[in-house]
Write a protein that holds these residues in place. Structure first.
Motif, PDB file in Angstrom:
ATOM      1  N   ASP A   1      33.465 -55.466 -35.972  1.00 46.99           N
ATOM      2  CA  ASP A   1      34.385 -56.530 -35.585  1.00 46.99           C
ATOM      3  C   ASP A   1      35.697 -56.390 -36.351  1.00 46.99           C
ATOM      4  O   ASP A   1      35.697 -56.071 -37.547  1.00 46.99           O
ATOM      5  CB  ASP A   1      33.736 -57.888 -35.878  1.00 46.99           C
ATOM      6  N   ARG A   2      36.795 -56.636 -35.664  1.00 43.95           N
ATOM      7  CA  ARG A   2      38.109 -56.509 -36.304  1.00 43.95           C
ATOM      8  C   ARG A   2      38.340 -57.629 -37.320  1.00 43.95           C
ATOM      9  O   ARG A   2      38.856 -57.396 -38.412  1.00 43.95           O
ATOM     10  CB  ARG A   2      39.189 -56.532 -35.222  1.00 43.95           C
TER      11      ARG A   2
ATOM     12  N   CYS B   1      37.636 -49.628 -41.494  1.00 45.24           N
ATOM     13  CA  CYS B   1      37.552 -48.348 -40.802  1.00 45.24           C
ATOM     14  C   CYS B   1      38.488 -47.336 -41.439  1.00 45.24           C
ATOM     15  O   CYS B   1      38.119 -46.174 -41.653  1.00 45.24           O
ATOM     16  CB  CYS B   1      37.885 -48.535 -39.324  1.00 45.24           C
ATOM     17  N   ARG B   2      39.685 -47.781 -41.781  1.00 46.57           N
ATOM     18  CA  ARG B   2      40.654 -46.880 -42.408  1.00 46.57           C
ATOM     19  C   ARG B   2      40.116 -46.349 -43.746  1.00 46.57           C
ATOM     20  O   ARG B   2      40.260 -45.162 -44.058  1.00 46.57           O
ATOM     21  CB  ARG B   2      41.989 -47.603 -42.620  1.00 46.57           C
ATOM     22  N   ARG B   3      39.477 -47.227 -44.527  1.00 49.33           N
ATOM     23  CA  ARG B   3      38.933 -46.784 -45.817  1.00 49.33           C
ATOM     24  C   ARG B   3      37.822 -45.758 -45.619  1.00 49.33           C
ATOM     25  O   ARG B   3      37.717 -44.782 -46.378  1.00 49.33           O
ATOM     26  CB  ARG B   3      38.401 -47.989 -46.604  1.00 49.33           C
TER      27      ARG B   3
ATOM     28  N   LEU C   1      35.696 -50.636 -32.426  1.00 45.03           N
ATOM     29  CA  LEU C   1      36.169 -51.915 -32.950  1.00 45.03           C
ATOM     30  C   LEU C   1      36.079 -52.996 -31.870  1.00 45.03           C
ATOM     31  O   LEU C   1      36.430 -52.760 -30.713  1.00 45.03           O
ATOM     32  CB  LEU C   1      37.622 -51.795 -33.410  1.00 45.03           C
ATOM     33  N   LEU C   2      35.624 -54.177 -32.283  1.00 48.21           N
ATOM     34  CA  LEU C   2      35.610 -55.353 -31.416  1.00 48.21           C
ATOM     35  C   LEU C   2      36.633 -56.349 -31.936  1.00 48.21           C
ATOM     36  O   LEU C   2      36.808 -56.493 -33.142  1.00 48.21           O
ATOM     37  CB  LEU C   2      34.228 -56.019 -31.425  1.00 48.21           C
TER      38      LEU C   2
ATOM     39  N   GLU D   1      44.837 -46.524 -34.722  1.00 45.55           N
ATOM     40  CA  GLU D   1      45.481 -45.860 -35.853  1.00 45.55           C
ATOM     41  C   GLU D   1      44.626 -45.915 -37.108  1.00 45.55           C
ATOM     42  O   GLU D   1      44.769 -45.092 -38.008  1.00 45.55           O
ATOM     43  CB  GLU D   1      46.848 -46.487 -36.123  1.00 45.55           C
ATOM     44  N   SER D   2      43.720 -46.884 -37.162  1.00 46.45           N
ATOM     45  CA  SER D   2      42.834 -46.985 -38.326  1.00 46.45           C
ATOM     46  C   SER D   2      41.774 -45.899 -38.322  1.00 46.45           C
ATOM     47  O   SER D   2      41.061 -45.717 -39.313  1.00 46.45           O
ATOM     48  CB  SER D   2      42.164 -48.363 -38.356  1.00 46.45           C
TER      49      SER D   2
END
Length: 247
Positions: free
Chosen positions: A56-57, A68-70, A82-83, A97-98
């Motif tokens: 979930d975002r 997600c980016r990490r 991603l939700l 982009e993440s």
């Protein structure tokens, strides 16, 4: 890919949605793990080794896109969908982009999430080993996924794109009962437009006419009552035979 061993990790702060997705995805043959937030996300991934993360975002105490980016910055290549309750272009861009593999706005139909999960897993893992490198033989037939051909002996058997995809999905999961919904996700034919359960039944009927000696008493593509269909390639495997045809 053995779906019975395929774990999915769903991270969402809505307990009702988490349970709905777990019930639905487990019914489709997945092993669905649940978490309410992204706390210790890396530890969960290390412990459970999921094949895909549904994230979930908007999470309490954190942002799914940032989580997600990490993961990506630390070298984790686990597929991520991603939700989000937001469905604006800028949010899609931020999500992708993440490092997310796909992005789905809420509310959504669980069948769409299933289709996206299957598509991402196909892109990440490639064709199943069953049909990846060499033609597969069953009875007098040779199925070649690379050349997209089916032969009975030396004679080609003509299949539509959707029928070929359906037979490939059945072969990849040989011996396993597959629901119609699952087959819809596995055998999607983007050029065929929208499909439904009836379309699967019709495609199964056509496949039986193409490969069965007696389509009314199928040897290869068997009905599993209350579930869907399965491909039964092993000799003597008669546990899901169709009943006698109705007059």
């Amino acid at each position: 890919m053995e779906k019975s061993a395929t774990k999915l990790l769903v991270v969402d702060d809505d307990p009702a949605l988490r349970q709905l997705l777990a019930d639905y995805l487990n019914k489709q043959g997945y092993d669905t793990l649940l978490a309410p937030d992204a706390t210790d996300l890396e530890a969960r991934i290390t412990r459970y080794s999921p094949a895909l993360l549904v994230l979930d975002r908007m999470l309490p105490g954190g942002d799914g896109a940032e989580a997600c980016r990490r993961l990506r910055e630390r070298g984790e290549d686990l597929p991520v969908i991603l939700l989000t309750a937001r469905d604006e272009t800028v949010d899609r861009i931020i999500g992708l982009e993440s490092g997310a593999d796909d992005y789905l706005g809420k509310p959504f139909d669980p069948r769409e999430l299933l289709a996206r999960i299957e598509a991402v897993l196909r892109r990440k893992s490639g064709p199943s080993a069953l049909v990846k490198d060499a033609p597969v033989s069953f009875g007098p037939f040779t199925f070649d996924t690379k050349a997209r051909t089916l032969h009975r002996g030396s004679e080609p058997v003509r299949l539509t794109g959707g029928e070929f995809n359906l037979l490939e999905a059945l072969l990849r999961n040989a011996g396993k009962p597959l629901s119609r919904e699952r087959l819809l996700a596995l055998a999607r034919d983007d050029e065929a437009g929208e499909r439904n359960d009836r379309a699967i039944d019709i495609a199964i009927l056509r496949l039986r006419r193409a490969i069965e000696d007696d389509p009314k008493q199928p040897r290869w593509i068997q009905t599993v009552w209350g579930i869907g269909y399965r491909f039964a390639p092993l000799a003597g495997d008669d546990t899901a035979q169709d009943p006698p045809a109705q007059p």
